[in-house]
Every structure is written in C-alpha cells, then in structure tokens.
Design a protein around this motif. Structure first.
Motif, PDB file in Angstrom:
ATOM      1  N   LEU A  26      -2.950  -0.346  10.169  1.00 14.84           N
ATOM      2  CA  LEU A  26      -2.654  -0.442   8.744  1.00 14.84           C
ATOM      3  C   LEU A  26      -3.637  -1.376   8.020  1.00 14.84           C
ATOM      4  CD1 LEU A  26      -0.436   0.834   6.985  1.00 14.84           C
ATOM      5  CD2 LEU A  26       0.776  -1.319   7.108  1.00 14.84           C
ATOM      6  N   SER A  27      -4.149  -2.373   8.755  1.00 15.63           N
ATOM      7  CA  SER A  27      -5.039  -3.349   8.101  1.00 15.63           C
ATOM      8  C   SER A  27      -6.347  -2.700   7.651  1.00 15.63           C
ATOM      9  CB  SER A  27      -5.305  -4.520   9.042  1.00 15.63           C
ATOM     10  OG  SER A  27      -6.081  -4.069  10.125  1.00 15.63           O
ATOM     11  N   ASN A  30      -5.677  -1.670   4.239  1.00 12.64           N
ATOM     12  CA  ASN A  30      -5.078  -2.710   3.404  1.00 12.64           C
ATOM     13  C   ASN A  30      -6.175  -3.412   2.601  1.00 12.64           C
ATOM     14  OD1 ASN A  30      -3.172  -4.372   2.315  1.00 12.64           O
ATOM     15  ND2 ASN A  30      -3.012  -5.701   4.115  1.00 12.64           N
ATOM     16  N   LYS A  31      -6.820  -2.650   1.716  1.00 12.80           N
ATOM     17  CA  LYS A  31      -7.940  -3.188   0.956  1.00 12.80           C
ATOM     18  C   LYS A  31      -7.815  -2.804  -0.507  1.00 12.80           C
ATOM     19  CE  LYS A  31     -10.866  -3.098   4.956  1.00 12.80           C
ATOM     20  NZ  LYS A  31     -11.473  -2.169   5.877  1.00 12.80           N
ATOM     21  N   LYS A  32      -8.503  -3.532  -1.339  1.00 18.92           N
ATOM     22  CA  LYS A  32      -8.396  -3.241  -2.775  1.00 18.92           C
ATOM     23  C   LYS A  32      -9.352  -2.123  -3.179  1.00 18.92           C
ATOM     24  CE  LYS A  32      -6.374  -7.575  -3.983  1.00 18.92           C
ATOM     25  NZ  LYS A  32      -6.584  -8.998  -4.004  1.00 18.92           N
ATOM     26  N   ALA A  36      -8.789   8.024  -6.517  1.00 14.51           N
ATOM     27  CA  ALA A  36      -8.337   8.647  -7.763  1.00 14.51           C
ATOM     28  C   ALA A  36      -7.400   7.706  -8.525  1.00 14.51           C
ATOM     29  CB  ALA A  36      -7.642   9.981  -7.478  1.00 14.51           C
ATOM     30  N   GLY A  37      -7.737   6.450  -8.538  1.00 15.19           N
ATOM     31  CA  GLY A  37      -6.960   5.470  -9.284  1.00 15.19           C
ATOM     32  C   GLY A  37      -5.784   4.894  -8.525  1.00 15.19           C
ATOM     33  N   ILE A  38      -5.438   5.493  -7.369  1.00 11.05           N
ATOM     34  CA  ILE A  38      -4.262   5.043  -6.622  1.00 11.05           C
ATOM     35  C   ILE A  38      -4.727   4.187  -5.438  1.00 11.05           C
ATOM     36  CG2 ILE A  38      -2.232   5.824  -5.341  1.00 11.05           C
ATOM     37  CD1 ILE A  38      -2.502   8.461  -6.989  1.00 11.05           C
ATOM     38  N   PRO A  39      -4.082   3.050  -5.202  1.00 11.08           N
ATOM     39  CA  PRO A  39      -4.507   2.178  -4.099  1.00 11.08           C
ATOM     40  C   PRO A  39      -4.531   2.938  -2.770  1.00 11.08           C
ATOM     41  CG  PRO A  39      -2.859   1.082  -5.417  1.00 11.08           C
ATOM     42  CD  PRO A  39      -2.968   2.471  -5.945  1.00 11.08           C
ATOM     43  N   ILE A  41      -3.959   2.166   0.338  1.00 12.41           N
ATOM     44  CA  ILE A  41      -2.873   2.008   1.316  1.00 12.41           C
ATOM     45  C   ILE A  41      -1.704   2.922   0.955  1.00 12.41           C
ATOM     46  CG2 ILE A  41      -1.792   0.041   0.140  1.00 12.41           C
ATOM     47  CD1 ILE A  41      -1.129  -1.087   2.924  1.00 12.41           C
ATOM     48  N   TYR A  42      -1.491   3.063  -0.350  1.00 12.47           N
ATOM     49  CA  TYR A  42      -0.415   3.923  -0.849  1.00 12.47           C
ATOM     50  C   TYR A  42      -0.690   5.383  -0.477  1.00 12.47           C
ATOM     51  CZ  TYR A  42       3.067   5.237  -4.399  1.00 12.47           C
ATOM     52  OH  TYR A  42       4.148   5.730  -5.046  1.00 12.47           O
ATOM     53  N   VAL A  45      -0.376   5.818   3.486  1.00 10.79           N
ATOM     54  CA  VAL A  45       0.980   5.880   4.049  1.00 10.79           C
ATOM     55  C   VAL A  45       1.618   7.227   3.746  1.00 10.79           C
ATOM     56  CG1 VAL A  45       3.306   4.935   3.888  1.00 10.79           C
ATOM     57  CG2 VAL A  45       1.368   3.400   4.094  1.00 10.79           C
ATOM     58  N   PHE A  46       1.464   7.705   2.515  1.00 10.18           N
ATOM     59  CA  PHE A  46       2.066   9.002   2.189  1.00 10.18           C
ATOM     60  C   PHE A  46       1.395  10.139   2.953  1.00 10.18           C
ATOM     61  CE2 PHE A  46       4.278   6.857  -1.199  1.00 10.18           C
ATOM     62  CZ  PHE A  46       5.450   7.570  -1.271  1.00 10.18           C
ATOM     63  N   TRP A  49       2.623  10.111   6.455  1.00  7.35           N
ATOM     64  CA  TRP A  49       4.023  10.548   6.403  1.00  7.35           C
ATOM     65  C   TRP A  49       4.094  12.076   6.331  1.00  7.35           C
ATOM     66  CZ3 TRP A  49       7.781   7.657   2.577  1.00  7.35           C
ATOM     67  CH2 TRP A  49       9.106   7.827   3.016  1.00  7.35           C
ATOM     68  N   ILE A  50       3.281  12.648   5.446  1.00 11.35           N
ATOM     69  CA  ILE A  50       3.264  14.114   5.313  1.00 11.35           C
ATOM     70  C   ILE A  50       2.800  14.759   6.617  1.00 11.35           C
ATOM     71  CG2 ILE A  50       2.095  16.031   4.138  1.00 11.35           C
ATOM     72  CD1 ILE A  50       2.200  14.259   1.580  1.00 11.35           C
TER      73      ILE A  50
ATOM     74  N   ILE B  66       4.044  -2.416  -1.913  1.00 11.58           N
ATOM     75  CA  ILE B  66       4.370  -1.218  -1.142  1.00 11.58           C
ATOM     76  C   ILE B  66       5.370  -1.455  -0.013  1.00 11.58           C
ATOM     77  CG2 ILE B  66       2.455  -1.494   0.474  1.00 11.58           C
ATOM     78  CD1 ILE B  66       2.136   1.589   0.269  1.00 11.58           C
ATOM     79  N   LEU B  73      10.280   4.494   6.771  1.00 17.09           N
ATOM     80  CA  LEU B  73       9.421   4.953   7.866  1.00 17.09           C
ATOM     81  C   LEU B  73      10.182   4.907   9.196  1.00 17.09           C
ATOM     82  CD1 LEU B  73       6.076   3.194   6.856  1.00 17.09           C
ATOM     83  CD2 LEU B  73       6.809   5.524   6.368  1.00 17.09           C
ATOM     84  N   GLY B 221      -2.446   8.049 -11.534  1.00 10.18           N
ATOM     85  CA  GLY B 221      -3.730   7.350 -11.622  1.00 10.18           C
ATOM     86  C   GLY B 221      -3.769   6.454 -12.847  1.00 10.18           C
ATOM     87  N   PHE B 224      -1.588   3.282 -12.296  1.00  9.53           N
ATOM     88  CA  PHE B 224      -2.226   2.344 -11.379  1.00  9.53           C
ATOM     89  C   PHE B 224      -3.447   1.664 -12.027  1.00  9.53           C
ATOM     90  CE2 PHE B 224       0.091   4.607  -7.974  1.00  9.53           C
ATOM     91  CZ  PHE B 224       0.603   3.510  -7.319  1.00  9.53           C
ATOM     92  N   SER B 225      -4.250   2.459 -12.746  1.00  5.84           N
ATOM     93  CA  SER B 225      -5.450   1.817 -13.299  1.00  5.84           C
ATOM     94  C   SER B 225      -5.095   0.856 -14.440  1.00  5.84           C
ATOM     95  CB  SER B 225      -6.493   2.857 -13.729  1.00  5.84           C
ATOM     96  OG  SER B 225      -5.874   3.985 -14.234  1.00  5.84           O
ATOM     97  N   PHE B 237      -0.960  -4.233  -4.712  1.00 10.40           N
ATOM     98  CA  PHE B 237      -1.708  -3.094  -4.170  1.00 10.40           C
ATOM     99  C   PHE B 237      -2.016  -3.221  -2.692  1.00 10.40           C
ATOM    100  CE2 PHE B 237      -3.695  -1.763  -8.497  1.00 10.40           C
ATOM    101  CZ  PHE B 237      -2.419  -1.470  -8.937  1.00 10.40           C
ATOM    102  N   THR B 238      -1.789  -4.380  -2.136  1.00 14.88           N
ATOM    103  CA  THR B 238      -2.058  -4.565  -0.706  1.00 14.88           C
ATOM    104  C   THR B 238      -0.915  -5.365  -0.083  1.00 14.88           C
ATOM    105  OG1 THR B 238      -3.293  -6.527  -1.273  1.00 14.88           O
ATOM    106  CG2 THR B 238      -4.577  -4.548  -0.837  1.00 14.88           C
ATOM    107  N   LEU B 239      -0.879  -5.346   1.244  1.00 15.92           N
ATOM    108  CA  LEU B 239       0.048  -6.227   1.948  1.00 15.92           C
ATOM    109  C   LEU B 239      -0.658  -7.550   2.162  1.00 15.92           C
ATOM    110  CD1 LEU B 239       1.414  -3.950   4.795  1.00 15.92           C
ATOM    111  CD2 LEU B 239       2.723  -4.901   2.922  1.00 15.92           C
ATOM    112  N   TYR B 245       2.571  -8.332   7.618  1.00 16.27           N
ATOM    113  CA  TYR B 245       2.543  -7.347   8.700  1.00 16.27           C
ATOM    114  C   TYR B 245       3.770  -7.478   9.596  1.00 16.27           C
ATOM    115  CZ  TYR B 245      -2.272  -6.082   7.611  1.00 16.27           C
ATOM    116  OH  TYR B 245      -3.388  -5.620   7.002  1.00 16.27           O
ATOM    117  N   LEU B 291      10.870  11.198   1.842  1.00 16.81           N
ATOM    118  CA  LEU B 291       9.563  11.134   1.181  1.00 16.81           C
ATOM    119  C   LEU B 291       9.701  11.408  -0.313  1.00 16.81           C
ATOM    120  CD1 LEU B 291       6.219  11.976   2.487  1.00 16.81           C
ATOM    121  CD2 LEU B 291       6.821  13.283   0.488  1.00 16.81           C
TER     122      LEU B 291
END
Lengths: 68, 903
Positions: A26-27, A30-32, A36-39, A41-42, A45-46, A49-50, B66, B73, B221, B224-225, B237-239, B245, B291
């Motif tokens: 996961l690390s 785990n970055k900034k 497409a504008g979405i973090p 990590i988000y 995970v999805f 999951w899918i 998050i 999960l 998007g 978030f932006s 936006f991060t852990l 962890y 989900l």
C-alpha cells in the motif's frame, strides 16, 4: 472446476487481496499523486477491490454448477 | 421544512416496514420459496452496513481520509473464505440446531455452560454500546433536521425521540423476531424488512452521492482538485506513515472477525440462511454491495468540507447537512430515511441475536437447573414461558442500549464505539477458528483464552475511556495504576508505537490465541469434547446423521422424551417431529413404554436445543433421563467406529459402481457372442447351400452319363467336362472356406518380409496382361518414383491384388487404373474401373462373407463370394483398411491401405 480447486483459488485471491491492500504494498501508492484529479491511493484501492470482485465472480458465477 | 413533515414521513416509513413484514409472513405460508434466493441472502448480509457506514464513514473520511474504507475490505477478504469457514459453520449449525455463537462455541467444547455464559456476557457488554450508537445516529439525524427549523436544540426532543424509537423497535422486534418458539425456524418477515432496508439505504446513499458529485459539483475529479487547491486538507489524500498502516491493518483484521462474530452477522449469515449454497452467489454480490455503498463516501465528505469549511457542522452530519444547506428537502428526507433504515435494521437484528443468547445461555440454564424439569405443569406454560423470556430479553437489550445512550454515550464518536465492539467480538476468533479446524482445542483453552482476551480488551479500551470521561482518574493514563508505568492501559508493557485500537487488538488477540493453544495442549479433553471436536472439524453432513453413533448411555423412555418435547413445541408438533424422525431412521416410537435408543435421545436434545439453547437442553435431558457417564476411551472407540462406518460405506459404494461396470461389460460381451453365434449359423447355412449347387449339377450330369451308356462320345465329353469344371469350383470353394476359417480362428500366420510394392503391383498386373488384351482393355499403372518398401506378407498382399484386379478386369468396360500413393502414415493402393459399379447402399456389406450369394438380385454368381471377405481379413491382419467408393468420373474404386513403417 472441481470444488476443492475452486476453494483453493478463492482462498488464494483472499490472501492476494489482503496483501495488495496492506503495508508495504500500500505504501507504493501512498503518495500525493493524482490520476484524473483523484488521489492515486483512492483509485488503487477501488481498482484492487473491483479485481477481487471479478475474481470472485469468475469463481462462483457458473450456471452448470449452480444447478448442483 | 416543518418537523411534523419529518415525523409523518418517519411514521409512514415505520408503517411500511410493518406492512412488508406482515405481508412476507403471510406470503411465506403459501409460497415457501419466496425469500429463498441468493440475492435475498446477499442483501440481508448488507445489515453489516449500519448508521456507522451511513453517517460515520463520511465523518471519518472528512477528518482522516481514506482509512474509513478498511472496515469494508475485511468482509471482502472473508467473502473469499466463505467456503472453508462460513459454509462449515452453517453446516454444523444446521445439523446441530445451533442458534447463536454462544451455542456454537459451548457445544463445540462439550456443551460447556460457562463458555456459553462467557460468550453471551461478552456479547452483551461489547455490543450494547454499539446498539446505543445506532440509537444515537437516529436521534442525531432527527436533531439535524429539527435544527434546520429551530435555532436552539431542545433536549426534550432528544429524549422523546430516543424513547419513542426504542419502543417502536421493541414492538417490531418482538412481533417479527420472537414469533415462534423454535429459534431454528426462519423469520421471513424480519428478512423481508432487512432486505428492504438494505435496498433503501444503498439507493438513498447512492442518490445523495450522485446529487453531490454531479449536481453540486462537476464530478469526482472536480471535487478532489478543488480540495487540492485549498491545500489545507492534504493529509486526507494519503495515509500517515507508521501509525496509520497499523491502524489500517488492524481495522481490516477487526472487520474480518466482526463480519463473522457480531451477533447480527451470525444471526443473518448462519441462523437465517435458508440454503448454504447461496454462499456462492453471495460471495461476490455482497462485496459488490459494499463497494457501491462506499463509492461516494469520499466525494460527499470532501463536498461537505468545500461547502462548510471547518465550520461548526460536525462531519458526522454532512450527509444531512448538505441537502439541507441546498434547501433540497426531498433529498434531505430521502437521505434521512436511508440513514434511519441503516440504523434500525442493525438494531433489530442485533437485538434478536443478543436476546437469543441471553435467554438460551443465561436465563434458561439458571431457571431449569434451579427449579428442575416441571413435569406436572400444564403444557402451555413452557411454550409461553420460553417466548416470554425471549421477549423480555429483547426489551432488556433495547432498554440497556437506551440507558447507555442517554447516560454515557452522548459524547462518544460513532466510529470509536463501533471499533470497541468489533474488538470485543474478535476475541471469539481463536476459539471459533480453532474449534472448526483444530481437534485438540479444548474448553480450558477456549475459556482461558477468551477470559484473558476480554480482560485485556476491557483494560486497554474501556479503562482509558472511563478515564477520559472522568469516571477514573486521568493519571492512570499518564503514570499507570499505582504509578506502575508498564501497566499504562494504552501503553501496556511499554508498547508505545500503536494507536489505541491496534494496541488493544494486538495484546488481546495475541494473548487470547497463545492461551488457547498452550492451555489446550497441556490439558485433557472430556469425552463430550472429543466427540464434538471430531464432529465440528469433520463437519458431518445431516444426511450422514444415521451413520454416526452418538455418545450417550443411560435409560430413557420414549414417552418421557415425547412429553418433554411436547411441553416446548406443543403435543401435536412434538408427535409430528418424532414420527418424522422415526420414519427417517427406522425407529419404533409408538410403544408407550419403549426404551429410546441413542439416536432418538440425541434428536430430542437437538430439537430442544434449537428452542432453548444447547445448555438448557442438556440440563433438561439430564433430568428427564437416567444418564450414565461415558469414559473417554469409549468415546474414542465410538469415533473410530463412526470413521470406519463411513469408510466402509464409501468402500461399498465404490464396489457397487465397479460391479455395475463389470456387469455392463459382461452384457456387452454376451451380446457380441450371441451376434457371432448367429453369424456362424448363417455362414454354415450359406456354405452348405453354396456346396449343394455344384454337387447337384455334378450328380445330375454323372447320372446322365451313367444311365445312358450309349451316349455319343462328343456329348459324353461335354458332360464330363462340365463335371470336372463343377468339381474344380467345389474344391476352390472348400479351400476358400478353409482359408477364411483360418483367419477367423486366428490361426493364419503371416510371413512378412520387406516388399517392394511397385514391383509387386507390376508382377500381379502383368499376369493379367493376356486377359486384358483379349478383352481389349487398357491398364494404367501409376506408381511413385522411389519404390516404397513395406513390411508385409508378399503372397497374401499379392492375393489381394489378384482378387481386386481380377474383379476389375471382370467388370471393366474400357480402362482399369491401379494407383499407389502415400496418405499420411500409410500407403494407399487404389484400383478403379469403369464397370457397372457397386450400389452405394451395399458398399459397406460387399466385404461380408457370401454377400453375393445372399443378394440374389445378381443374376449369376461369379466367384465364390468369399474373395473380398478374405481380402478384408488379410488387409486387417496387416493393420490396414479396405473400402469401396465411387470416384468423381463415376468409376468404381477399391482402396486398401498398408501402414508405412517409416512414419
């Protein structure tokens, strides 16, 4: 697919899924950074999951087996 | 928007729930399969998503990002383990009529009362706050709507709405969750409502998500932006490294355990399961549900932050505050209904699960062990007594939750209480997993493990909470009890790196597991435990019930058992159950004073267990019968015997399939034999017939010569010539028959050598040259350039060629063509002519013996009719094939093949 091999595959996908959403894998995401504008990590995970759901569907959605 | 609108909508919603429940109850009487569908099962598992999911997730997402998602999960991981774990638990519970986790654990460890009591108490203590939390969610959401109109909060409305909701839910739960006395009976009304609420909360939440994401903003998007631009919420936006962890992983583990062990999950997943096979579809439908319900949590949370900033609106209330802020009251009401359904569904099922535990594992064992089995009392009281206890337990649970909420729980966050509950039920994991996979696990291990686990849970989670709320001195958190720093509840033994939940989970679960294993290894199991351990680990199916000898020794009368059963389910139903069992197992139960066998005793105990719990059933059985103790070695013997019986049964089944296979083979062989016998008869008949024709003419001709000595020499010569010719034909026929017989009996030997096929074909063809010339025919021979060598009997193959070319010469009008060519792994020799040909219908019979003779349409038989049959035998003996066909230019073509040695 016989039941015991299906079971083994289901257990394997659970283990892989657990690994994919835990430290240290996961690390990596785990970055900034954004996708497409979405973090990232988000998104990650999805996506995982899918994938897990697709694996479970592939293992269990089977008409011929459902009749048994 | 007036508060009255909210109240009316709420009341209408409650009325709808009641209507659905009673409709489902009525319909299920006539249409038994109404709710027996995998989708129904998967949706009812959605009771996992509570008010915590609905309001709390958004609140958590808005404060820490998050990590809210980790508790969804865990159940997804569990979905992959449905078959090794949940399926096994369901099968065991169905076979043994187990109706709660307390029953499950206590039966596994030899029907141990203390374990049942411990599990039940732990559930009550651990889960009541969680129910209170849901009450809080409902009341809070109502308050948010109330405050939209009124500027100041009114404490009376909080109190009134909490009490009102508790009363309605008590009424509903009693009406549809404690209807009958047999807890193994399903509750269709309840399930229908839970499914309905699962749909409502999902749809409402998705609607709000779409409304916020695409109505108020311009897609995910965009949200978030915009947040990224503000740069004050970057941490969402991060852990965080390190602590997050651990927290993340512990929440996954916690939620995985909670999905199995929370009373509501066990009740829906195991007790209300109508068919274990539904797990297959549920294993992907349920993760899809999770989900979907989490898809818009983050956008809603961030949307709330964008709209309200860090204002005075609590993130837990964003879900309602957003539509209210936009003055979209329809959306606000829809959202409110969704949240209410999430919370009420949880409260109803959790209460039922807890009330079963309280009545069956706490109240009834005490009741029956103190008063004894009430033989003399009228039958009805027992039934109504059980129901009354169940209903009082429901009221008790809900009142306790209400009291907790009103006096303690007001100031706690939604998520924290939930995690405390999760951590409590996670303590059942070692005893349960060990129970179904590890035979050596015993009651001392389970008891000590869970006790240690709960003590640590209490010490590391509840004590700090009490200290924070001022009930205990805060110094305990900084200096430790009595100044002992390594006993600080949140830093036990100096462990400082973990957050409070991970810390508690780590210490409680590891010490629980270690205790369970170590104590189990160093203590002995009782006879009952040995038996149930084997049963749980092997998960014996219901239909194998008759194969198993149960462990029970003593004297019991059928009439006593029947009376006992009658007092709990009514005389009529008890008789019905008993008779059905007797028919299934071939037992006689009609005699008044007959002694009951082990199976009948076990059956009665199981059925009783379904109603009043295994522990109480055990007590009653001890009182109603005369029991003797069973030594442990006897149990081991019985288990051995059961194993052997199963093995023998398997062996028998295998043998019988083998036998039927063998008899089928025998039948086939017999059929073949009969057919060949018939063929032989036919052959004999044809041969004699064929022999008689020349014999008759020989006899007739010689008689003429014999009777007329004065015949002239020319005529005599003619007759004698005919006799000689017929004799030749006769001897030819006899030699052919002999040869064929040799082939048939397998006595014909081959003398194979390397034969040049080109040469052989040329030799044979040249022997026909005179005949061909006299008939004015042309013979084309097409041979490959490099002469193929084939390992075969030269004379015999030559005979085949003579035979077929001879036939061709006999029937051809102008041209005969002989061709040799390679076809994959064999050499193909074809002889074609432009004669009258062979009818397509008879093509496959032409190689049969005496085909010609039997087909009397041919005017004059030419040859013996055995030539082609012999050819076929020879070719087959060489491993080749022979057939006849018609070519494109309407020629008759005989083809035979010989295997090529090189390939």
């Amino acid at each position: 697919m016989n039941p015991s091999s299906r079971q083994a595959k289901a257990i394997l996908s659970s283990v892989l899924f657990f690994g994919a959403v835990s430290y240290p894998v996961l690390s990596i995401v785990n970055k900034k950074i954004s996708v497409a504008g979405i973090p990232v990590i988000y998104v990650y995970v999805f996506a995982v999951w899918i994938l897990m759901i697709i694996a479970l569907i592939a293992l269990n959605f089977n008409r011929s087996n459902r009749k048994k | 928007m007036s508060v009255w609108v909210v109240i009316i909508v709420g009341l209408i919603y409650m009325a709808v729930l009641f209507a659905i429940a009673s409709l489902a109850e009525q319909l299920s009487i006539t249409r038994r399969n109404l709710l027996k569908h995998p989708i129904v099962y998967a949706l009812s598992l959605g009771v996992y998503c509570t008010g915590w999911t609905y309001y709390g997730s958004v609140g958590r997402a808005a404060t820490t990002g998050i990590d809210f998602i980790s508790i969804y999960l865990g159940p997804t991981i569990m979905a992959g383990l449905f078959f090794p774990v949940l399926y096994k638990i369901i099968r065991i519970s169905r076979t043994l009529h187990l109706t709660s986790l307390a029953d499950f654990i206590s039966v596994r460890y030899g029907k141990n009362f203390s374990l049942g009591i411990l599990v039940s108490l732990a559930c009550v203590i651990g889960v009541i706050p969680y129910i209170a939390l849901q009450l809080k969610a409902i009341v809070n959401s109502f308050q948010v709507l109330y405050l939209a109109e009124h500027s100041t909060p009114n404490p009376d409305t909080v109190f009134l709405s909490a009490v009102f909701i508790t009363l309605v839910l008590s009424f509903f739960t009693i009406l549809y969750g404690a209807r009958s006395v047999d807890a193994t009976e399903k509750h269709p009304g309840l399930i229908a409502v839970i499914v309905f609420e699962s749909i409502i909360k999902l749809v409402a939440f998705l609607a709000l998500g779409v409304y916020v994401t695409y109505g108020l903003f311009d897609g995910m998007g965009d949200i978030f932006s915009r947040i990224a631009e503000q740069a004050i919420h970057d941490d969402l936006f991060t852990l965080d490294d390190g602590v997050s962890y651990q927290g993340w992983t512990s929440m996954i583990v916690l939620s995985l355990c909670a999905f199995l062990f929370l009373p509501r999950q066990f009740h829906i997943g195991v007790v209300e399961n109508t068919n274990p096979r539904h797990l297959r579809q549920a294993s992907w439908l349920f993760p899809v549900y999770l989900l979907l319900i989490n898809l818009f949590v983050m956008p809603i949370a961030l949307g709330g932050l964008l709209l309200f900033g860090d204002g005075d609106i609590l993130p837990d209330n964003f879900v309602l505050a957003i539509p209210l802020h936009q003055q979209d009251y329809v959306m606000a009401l829809t959202t409110w209904i969704g949240g209410t359904s999430a919370a009420t569904g949880m409260i109803i099922v959790e209460t039922i699960g807890l009330s079963i535990m309280i009545s069956n594992n706490l109240v009834m064992p005490l009741l029956y062990s103190s008063t004894g089995y009430p033989r003399e009392k009228p039958v009805v009281t027992q039934q109504s007594k059980v129901l009354l206890i169940r209903r009082l337990s429901i009221v008790f649970v809900l009142m306790l939750a209400l009291a907790y909420y009103l006096f303690i729980g007001m100031q706690l966050s939604l998520v924290f209480i939930g995690l405390i509950s999760f951590c409590a039920v996670a303590q059942f994991a070692p005893a349960t997993f060990g129970g179904i996979f590890w035979k050596e696990g015993n009651k001392f291990g389970a008891l000590s493990g869970m006790l240690v686990g709960f003590i640590i849970w209490f010490y590391t989670l509840i004590i700090p909470d009490l200290a924070h709320n001022g009930i205990l001195s805060e110094s305990i958190l900084t200096e430790g009890p009595f100044g002992i720093t390594w006993l600080i509840p949140t830093e036990l033994f100096g462990l400082q790196q973990f957050d409070i939940i991970s810390h508690a989970l780590f210490w409680s679960l590891t010490s629980n597991t270690i205790c369970y294993i170590v104590v189990s290894i160093y203590t002995k199991r009782s006879s009952q435990e040995v038996y149930y351990a084997a049963m749980f680990v092997n998960a014996i199916a219901k239909d194998e019930e008759q194969n198993n000898r149960t462990i029970w020794r003593g004297t019991a009368y059928i009439s006593d058992l029947l009376n006992l059963l009658s007092s709990f389910v009514g005389t009529e139903k008890a008789g019905k159950l008993m008779r059905a069992f007797a028919v299934r197992n071939n037992v006689n139960v009609d005699e008044e004073f007959a002694l009951a066998d082990n199976h009948t005793v076990a059956f009665t105990e199981r059925t009783l267990g379904g109603i009043i719990g295994a522990a109480s059933a055990r007590i009653l059985m001890q009182k109603a019968t005369k029991e003797e103790d069973i030594r442990i070695d006897e149990v081991v013997d019985i288990l051995q015997e059961n194993k052997q019986i199963i093995a023998v049964n398997k062996e028998l089944r295998k043998k019988s399939t083998e036998l039927s296979k063998a008899s089928k083979l025998l039948q086939e062989a017999n059929d073949k034999l009969l057919a060949s016998d018939k063929q032989k008869d036919e052959f004999l008949y044809t041969v004699t017939h064929e022999l008689r024709t020349p014999m008759t003419s020989i006899r007739a001709l010689s008689e003429i010569v014999y009777d007329n000595p004065d015949l002239d020499a020319e005529q005599k010569q003619l007759y004698l010539g005919a006799v000689v010719k017929e004799t030749e034909r006769l001897s030819h026929l006899i030699s052919q028959v002999l040869k064929l017989e040799q082939f048939d009996s397998g006595r014909q030997q081959l003398y194979p050598t390397m034969v040049n096929l080109n040469e052989l074909i040329r030799d044979v063809s040249s022997s026909f040259s005179g005949l061909i010339q006299s008939k004015e025919l042309t013979l084309d021979i097409l041979l490959p350039e490099d002469a193929p060598k084939v390992y075969c009997d030269r004379d015999m193959i030559g005979q085949v060629l003579v035979n077929i070319i001879g036939n061709a010469v006999k029937f051809s009008n102008t041209t005969i063509r002989v061709k040799l060519e390679k076809a994959s792994k064999e050499w193909e020799i074809s002889i074609s002519d432009d004669g009258k040909g062979v009818d397509s219908e008879v093509q496959e019979f032409i190689f049969d013996k005496f085909f010609q003779a039997k087909n009397q349409t041919l005017k004059k038989p030419e040859g013996s009719g055995l030539g082609l049959a012999i050819c076929k035998k020879i070719v087959q003996l060489h491993g080749g094939r022979i057939w006849v066909s018609r070519t494109e230019n309407n020629e008759t073509q005989f083809v035979f093949t010989l295997p090529d040695l090189d390939s």
